[in-house]
Design a protein around this motif. Structure first.
Motif, mmCIF file in Angstrom:
data_model
loop_
_atom_site.group_PDB
_atom_site.id
_atom_site.type_symbol
_atom_site.label_atom_id
_atom_site.label_comp_id
_atom_site.label_asym_id
_atom_site.label_seq_id
_atom_site.Cartn_x
_atom_site.Cartn_y
_atom_site.Cartn_z
ATOM 1 N N UNK A 1 33.307 128.139 63.122
ATOM 2 C CA UNK A 1 32.366 127.295 63.861
ATOM 3 C C UNK A 1 31.391 126.593 62.920
ATOM 4 N N UNK A 2 30.993 127.258 61.851
ATOM 5 C CA UNK A 2 30.098 126.633 60.887
ATOM 6 C C UNK A 2 30.785 125.456 60.183
ATOM 7 N N UNK A 3 32.053 125.634 59.819
ATOM 8 C CA UNK A 3 32.808 124.540 59.195
ATOM 9 C C UNK A 3 33.009 123.392 60.169
ATOM 10 N N UNK A 4 33.324 123.728 61.419
ATOM 11 C CA UNK A 4 33.510 122.697 62.443
ATOM 12 C C UNK A 4 32.226 121.904 62.672
ATOM 13 N N UNK A 5 31.095 122.604 62.730
ATOM 14 C CA UNK A 5 29.812 121.923 62.912
ATOM 15 C C UNK A 5 29.445 121.053 61.725
ATOM 16 N N UNK A 6 29.759 121.505 60.514
ATOM 17 C CA UNK A 6 29.452 120.703 59.325
ATOM 18 C C UNK A 6 30.260 119.414 59.308
ATOM 19 N N UNK A 7 31.516 119.489 59.739
ATOM 20 C CA UNK A 7 32.340 118.281 59.799
ATOM 21 C C UNK A 7 31.788 117.294 60.815
ATOM 22 N N UNK A 8 31.356 117.810 61.962
ATOM 23 C CA UNK A 8 30.795 116.928 62.992
ATOM 24 C C UNK A 8 29.522 116.269 62.485
ATOM 25 N N UNK A 9 28.644 117.029 61.838
ATOM 26 C CA UNK A 9 27.381 116.486 61.354
ATOM 27 C C UNK A 9 27.594 115.420 60.293
ATOM 28 N N UNK A 10 28.667 115.540 59.516
ATOM 29 C CA UNK A 10 28.923 114.544 58.476
ATOM 30 C C UNK A 10 29.263 113.179 59.051
#
Length: 386
Positions: free
Chosen positions: A273-282
């Motif tokens: 979930x942390x990786x998924x959120x980081x991709x979205x924020x980018x």
């Protein structure tokens, strides 16, 4: 040709394309403007702009170009009987046109394939109709607090750059039977763009109101109301996040002794979930305030992390229960002793461990409560969020 030459190239005429029609009068030249949308291409949150392709149509009265009066009819009766003259692009520079510019324009381009995409018609009573095709990238200051559940209102600001309101005034061409902003059927209202739907557009006049300490200039505005289509974000953001959060609840159904499985599941869901959120924020603009999608990502991460903390708490209770069992062994003589079971005259003693330790019972109870509490909390969060 002769009419145009007489009006524009006649040395005996006083026509000057550098001077507005009513420059020496006590009233400004009223220019009516109409916008026709050919395409509404892209809307960017990162650069805060949108791109459109339009026909910009203008109309004004220039008494110096009148060729339908009694005198003119006698002079040109044998040359031209039409109600309008169509001016070639090579002669348009000989006619005064308003100094229109787009105040919030970032980039713009004229179209000149295969010829310049503009026309000018002169009506016999002196009215000038002028139109051109433009591609524009206009700035739009977006408020993204509700992103991606937001609705944006993007402006198109048209002003005069040279002439003040004493000489030129802009108005939208919108009598009852005409709409100031028209569009092709491909971009009709509520027709979906790649991420937006145009739900409304409206116009307003702002003549002389844009600047306070500078001369007052002609000004008109158009606004396009864009509602973001959430389908892309449901597929790419919300559904994966919901599945990851639900996956973290599987830990509550595993046995207390399945420590490797529960640790792996908890850590894996947190990192995923942390990786998924980081991709979205980018993919999002860097703004200083909190967006709705930030609330969703952080809340989902909190739910997953809370599941991992629940396992840590349950594991501590389970280990405490093991210690309680070892320190509280209960010895009792069996109720029934069969004959001949004595050894050396002594009754055998059986070691019987007591029931489950209170801490282990509490650990199982926490797991059972979590099976209901976590899904219910997530459902209530969704109800409040949406």
């Amino acid at each position: 040709r002769d009419v145009l030459n007489f009006l524009l190239n006649n040395p005996n005429q006083t026509y000057d394309p550098r001077v507005p029609p009513d420059y020496e009068e006590e009233h400004p030249t009223n220019v009516t403007i109409k916008i026709h949308l050919l395409s509404f291409d892209s809307v960017s949150e990162t650069t805060m702009d949108y791109s459109v392709e339009v026909y910009l149509a203008m109309e004004w009265f220039d008494h110096r170009l009148e060729f339908g009066s009694f005198h003119s009819r006698l002079k040109f009766a044998h040359l031209n009987n039409s109600t309008r003259l169509e001016v070639d692009t090579k002669m348009m520079d000989l006619v005064w046109v308003p100094d229109v510019y787009f105040r919030n324009e970032k980039r713009a381009a004229f179209h000149d394939v295969t010829v310049p995409n503009k026309y000018m018609h002169l009506l016999k009573e002196g009215t000038v109709q002028y139109s051109m095709r433009l591609s524009l990238t206009l700035s739009c200051r977006m408020l993204l607090q509700k992103y991606p559940l937001d609705t944006q209102r993007c402006p198109m600001v048209i002003q005069s750059y040279t002439y003040t309101t004493d000489n030129v005034m802009f108005y939208w061409q919108q009598p009852e039977e005409v709409i100031a902003i028209t569009h092709d059927k491909d971009i009709a209202l509520n027709t979906e763009l790649p991420q937006f739907s145009i739900v409304n557009n409206f116009t307003e006049n702002c003549n002389g109101t844009m600047d306070v300490e500078t001369p007052k200039f002609a000004c008109i505005k158009a606004y396009f109301t864009l509602k973001r289509d959430i389908g892309y974000y449901i597929i790419q953001v919300y559904v994966p996040s919901i599945l990851i959060v639900a996956l973290s609840w599987v830990s509550f159904w595993l046995d207390l002794e399945a420590i490797p499985a529960r640790v792996t599941l908890g850590v894996l869901t947190v990192l995923t979930l942390n990786t998924h959120g980081s991709y979205i924020q980018s993919q999002l603009p860097k703004v200083s305030y909190i967006k709705a999608i930030d609330v969703w990502i952080v809340s989902s991460l909190i739910f997953v992390f809370a599941g991992l903390l629940e396992f840590a708490y349950v594991n501590v209770l389970a280990r405490r229960g093991d210690k309680e069992i070892m320190s509280a062994q209960i010895f009792r003589i069996p109720i029934e002793v069969k004959e001949g079971s004595q050894t050396n005259g002594k009754v055998p003693r059986h070691v019987a461990v007591g029931g489950p330790a209170p801490s282990r019972l509490r650990a199982r109870r926490v797991d059972k409560i979590s099976r209901i509490l976590f899904p219910l909390s997530f459902i209530f969060f969704n109800l409040g969020y949406w």
